[in-house]
Design a protein around this motif. Structure first.
Motif: not given
Length: 244
Positions: A65-68, A70-77, A92-101
């Motif tokens: 899920l972290l991989e997903d 991180e991959q999707q964050s690069k596309l800037d949804p 919490k761990e997943l949200q901490a891995a991205t600045n995307i809500p």
């Protein structure tokens, strides 16, 4: 593509299919361009969430899920949703891995319930993993509700509906689903029942002909996805810290 959102799904696939079906069905559209812009990640090979929560020696679902994320964050949804209640164990761990809500589906569901049924006695039905990790129970407690988790007999029925019927056979036993709701209402005096698993949301879509009040987290997140997507398309800013 710009001004889109990402759906992290595949846990399970039929539940994700149900989310997408409802999303498109509820979107007011008269032509192709009226529908929403989104990306679906149907990551069906994510390890079983409940198995890991109940036994940490089992494969963790956090790394894929972290991989997903991180991959999707690069596309800037604009935002992301995870179509699996139990997966919010690592929210919490997943949200901490991205600045995307990343929309917290259980928190959103309980917030809606608090507004709609402020004085209700609540029943929670979910996987053993969701029960064990208290994702919903903590939210329900914090919101001030009296609640019941049922008993072992009803939990066995819930597990059978989720795993034996929906995940394994791809079918919904309507009688079993309605029996679960009836038992939570009659035996455990629940005014409203939280469907704390997206397979149960799938059951609700396929067998809605009952008289019991339910809080369907997936249905709620469908409506919120449409609302937020429309606002973003119209150039409105959303304060995701205050959406609850």
């Amino acid at each position: 593509m710009k001004k889109f959102f990402t759906v992290i799904g595949g846990m399970g696939t039929l539940a994700t299919e149900s989310y997408i079906h409802l999303l498109n069905q509820r979107t007011e559209a008269k032509k192709d361009q009226d529908y929403l812009d989104y990306i679906i990640v149907n990551h069906a090979t994510v390890p079983d969430r409940t198995e890991h929560i109940l036994d940490n020696s089992k494969p963790s679902f956090l790394p894929p899920l972290l991989e997903d994320i991180e991959q999707q964050s690069k596309l800037d949804p604009a935002f992301m949703v995870i179509i699996c209640n139990t997966a919010h164990y690592y929210y919490k761990e997943l949200q901490a891995a991205t600045n995307i809500p990343l929309i917290h589906m259980p928190h959103m569901a309980v917030s809606v319930m608090k507004n709609k049924y402020p004085n209700a006695r609540v029943g929670l039905i979910a996987t053993k993993g969701t029960i064990a990790d208290h994702i919903y129970e903590d939210e329900i407690k914090e919101a001030g509700f009296e609640y019941s988790l049922g008993d072992k007999a009803i939990q066995d029925e819930v597990e059978s509906l989720i795993y034996d019927d929906i995940k394994e056979k791809g079918t919904v036993d309507a009688d079993k689903y309605h029996y679960i709701l009836k038992t939570m209402h009659d035996k455990f005096n629940c005014d409203v029942i939280v469907l704390g698993c997206t397979e149960l949301s799938y059951a609700q879509e396929k067998a809605p002909n009952h008289d019991y009040n339910v809080i369907d987290a997936q249905s709620i997140i469908v409506d919120k996805s449409i609302e937020y997507s429309r606002k973003i398309r119209n150039g409105e800013k959303i304060d995701f810290d205050k959406i609850y």
